[in-house]
Write an enzyme that holds these catalytic residues in place. Sequence first.
Site, PDB file in Angstrom:
ATOM      1  N   SER A   1       0.849  -1.186   0.000  1.00 59.68           N
ATOM      2  CA  SER A   1       0.000   0.000   0.000  1.00 59.68           C
ATOM      3  C   SER A   1       0.884   1.234   0.000  1.00 59.68           C
ATOM      4  O   SER A   1       2.079   1.156   0.296  1.00 59.68           O
ATOM      5  CB  SER A   1      -0.902  -0.025   1.243  1.00 59.68           C
ATOM      6  OG  SER A   1      -1.753   1.100   1.288  1.00 59.68           O
ATOM      7  N   CYS A   2       0.304   2.386  -0.332  1.00 63.11           N
ATOM      8  CA  CYS A   2       1.050   3.650  -0.292  1.00 63.11           C
ATOM      9  C   CYS A   2       0.034   4.779  -0.276  1.00 63.11           C
ATOM     10  O   CYS A   2      -0.999   4.682   0.372  1.00 63.11           O
ATOM     11  CB  CYS A   2       2.011   3.751  -1.476  1.00 63.11           C
ATOM     12  SG  CYS A   2       1.206   3.697  -3.089  1.00 63.11           S
ATOM     13  N   GLY A   3       0.314   5.873  -0.982  1.00 62.45           N
ATOM     14  CA  GLY A   3      -0.624   6.980  -1.028  1.00 62.45           C
ATOM     15  C   GLY A   3      -1.751   6.754  -2.021  1.00 62.45           C
ATOM     16  O   GLY A   3      -2.920   6.978  -1.726  1.00 62.45           O
TER      17      GLY A   3
END
Length: 289
Positions: free
Chosen positions: A243-245
Amino acid sequence: MTPSPADDPKTLVSTDWLARHLRDPDLRILDASWYLPDAGRDAKVEYGAAHIPGARFFDIDEISDLRSTLPHMAPPPEKFISRMRAMGVGDGHQVVVYDGAGLFSAARVWWLFRLMGKTDVAVLDGGFPKWRAEGREIEDMPPIVKDRHITVSRQNHLVKDVTQVAHAAKLGEAEIIDARSGPRFRGEAAEPRPGLRSGHIPGAKNVPFASVLNADGTMKAPTEVKVVFEAAGVDLAKPAITSCGSGVTAAVLSLALERIGHRNHALYDGSWAEWGMYDDLKVEQGPQA
């Protein structure tokens, strides 16, 4: 010239490898440069000014599911097919993806091809900055493109939605690995997208995407990458969800996992742009447990 240990046409290839194969008739090169709004860079303009010979521009924001309110979500297979045919990318091609940051957004397109069942795709290690620093050939004209047939088979196990991630977080059945910077992960820095809460998914582990890269934008050796994940408390025996932004740099971690032989990984496409939006989803702040 001996091949670089990085050279694997299904994950990562060196600038030396690409230079040797640049004129191969079955090679397709994609410039997948993309930048956050605050970067002050225009990927399309930069592509028009200079790119690797033969490269086509892959617009991450446009080749996406524009029906979604979330940024650059994976496109429906039929849209991916349409855009790739128009770019002359099809069956039987070896694809190499690069970006103008080194190794940043190119991994997202590598993951997208894999989501569509295409595995003959690699990221250029070090990207355009390394290519230019080595004084290699560039051009400013787009290639002449011929329509090419492409077949896809969506690999649903490579992507997770918010319900699946919430379930995994609650049961602890997968390692959720967040590629954002430490301050954003801990909730100490505001998100670049307005209206999002700060913090991270409960139980997530923080592996900032830059931590698996060298200073020149190349990916660390698999043995070093493994150490980075383990130092962050990631149990590599468990399934992983990156996951990230907004699902871009998460793919850098997906690529890193693939490089170290971890095959059971998926990407949370909505990432924090989705999770941080909904008040009914729990958020943790501070260092990971």
